[in-house]
Write an enzyme that holds these catalytic residues in place. Sequence first.
Site, short mmCIF file in Angstrom:
data_model
loop_
_atom_site.label_atom_id
_atom_site.label_comp_id
_atom_site.label_asym_id
_atom_site.label_seq_id
_atom_site.Cartn_x
_atom_site.Cartn_y
_atom_site.Cartn_z
N SER A 71 13.20 45.52 65.25
CA SER A 71 13.21 45.07 63.81
C SER A 71 14.01 43.59 63.76
O SER A 71 14.08 42.91 62.81
CB SER A 71 14.01 45.76 63.04
OG SER A 71 13.15 46.82 62.34
N LYS A 74 12.18 40.75 62.41
CA LYS A 74 11.90 40.48 61.16
C LYS A 74 12.44 39.38 60.56
O LYS A 74 12.01 38.61 59.54
CB LYS A 74 12.35 41.82 60.43
CG LYS A 74 11.42 42.94 60.58
CD LYS A 74 12.22 44.44 60.02
CE LYS A 74 11.44 45.69 60.51
NZ LYS A 74 12.03 46.79 59.83
N TYR A 196 2.53 43.25 63.19
CA TYR A 196 3.54 43.45 63.11
C TYR A 196 4.26 44.19 64.33
O TYR A 196 5.31 44.08 64.82
CB TYR A 196 3.86 44.54 61.76
CG TYR A 196 4.84 45.38 61.58
CD1 TYR A 196 6.17 44.90 61.24
CD2 TYR A 196 5.03 46.67 62.08
CE1 TYR A 196 7.28 45.46 61.33
CE2 TYR A 196 6.30 47.30 61.97
CZ TYR A 196 7.45 46.72 61.72
OH TYR A 196 8.36 47.65 61.53
N TYR A 248 20.29 48.29 57.59
CA TYR A 248 19.59 49.34 56.93
C TYR A 248 20.66 50.00 56.01
O TYR A 248 21.37 49.46 55.46
CB TYR A 248 18.84 50.41 58.08
CG TYR A 248 17.82 50.01 58.82
CD1 TYR A 248 16.75 49.19 57.95
CD2 TYR A 248 17.79 49.98 60.35
CE1 TYR A 248 15.86 48.68 58.73
CE2 TYR A 248 16.81 49.44 60.78
CZ TYR A 248 15.95 48.73 60.23
OH TYR A 248 14.71 48.18 60.83
N VAL A 266 15.40 49.07 66.70
CA VAL A 266 15.42 50.37 67.41
C VAL A 266 15.55 50.08 68.73
O VAL A 266 15.55 51.18 69.50
CB VAL A 266 14.49 51.30 67.05
CG1 VAL A 266 14.90 51.77 65.33
CG2 VAL A 266 13.14 50.93 67.26
N1 GLU Z 1 8.87 48.84 65.32
C1 GLU Z 1 9.76 49.65 64.60
C2 GLU Z 1 9.07 50.39 63.68
O1 GLU Z 1 8.19 49.78 62.87
C3 GLU Z 1 10.82 48.71 64.01
C4 GLU Z 1 12.02 49.40 63.57
C5 GLU Z 1 13.32 48.90 63.83
O2 GLU Z 1 13.64 48.32 64.80
O3 GLU Z 1 14.36 49.57 63.13
O4 GLU Z 1 9.33 51.39 63.39
#
Ligand code: GLU
Length: 313
Positions: A71, A74, A196, A248, A266
């Site tokens: 993430s 992002k 993505y 989050y 993650v």
């Molecule tokens: N590729 C992970 C997903 O889409 C990213 C989530 C994350 O890193 O928090 O679930």
Amino acid sequence: MEGTPKQPKNCSSLLEELVEEARQAPRGGQVADYIPALAEVEPDQLGIAVVELDGSVHTAGDANVPFSIQSISKIFGLAMAMSRTDDTLWERVRMEPSGQAFNSVVQLEWEHGIPRNPFINAGAIVIADVLTSRYSASKTAFLQYVRHLAGKESIGADHRVWESEKQHGNRNAALAYLMKSFGNIESEVSAVLDHYFFQCAVSMSCVDLAKSLSFLANKGVQPGSDERICDARSAHRINALLSTSGMYDQSGEFAFTVGLPAKSGVGGGIVAVVPDYGVICAWSPPLIRFGNPARAVSIITEFAQRLGLSVYH
Ligand code: GLU
């Protein structure tokens, strides 16, 4: 921010001390296994890097080991999308904390396919849609962007992680199709998800990430090269979103205890931006509540508190 942060006499030895303390503490948490390729990562790895605006780099532990940025990607995606769009972007994705899990579907239905922010999965998928429709080869453009920012041509995506997430990405597919049904995805869902998953599968080290995001601590200008990456207003907006939504459902607690714009992934990484000072990146694969890495949170917390880095002083 009031004044400049307290400089430790020897930043690297403070980092070594914090890494050692974190290693002694019970590890806690578990490596993410909903993307099977991520579950193969050695859980005891732990690293931290601090890159200051004057170019100094301080490290401890596994700071040069590449890991799956997940993430954290992002942030790069959002910066790229903001450079190719105008304020109508904020009609497709909002700027509010979600108060829900990062991959939650329920809120998206209530709110007619408009994600709460660009850092939950649904919001990042809208951003991936912007990138796939604005760039002819969005995955290549994404890689070129991060390689340029980090000054490292060898950065790439881990194809096993990319494939693994494609095969196990049903929840993200559900988010994308739901948004498509509300008219908030322009491109083919398969192309958007492909982009993505690719950006999430990029591997970078703590040093690479801290270097590449330094422009956010410097009002949009990359220190060293003095290249403007985004305007000061965009840097401000990205930092504001990181402060309210980057961690989050733990964003409030992180602001309360640390007080820095930050983003977790993650893969176990966290980057924290210290305006006018630099960027901190810590990595430890096992995750606890809300999908954030426990040891990485604790070493960034200690470092920020000892140096008085909070932006809320
Ligand atoms: N590729 C992970 C997903 O889409 C990213 C989530 C994350 O890193 O928090 O679930």
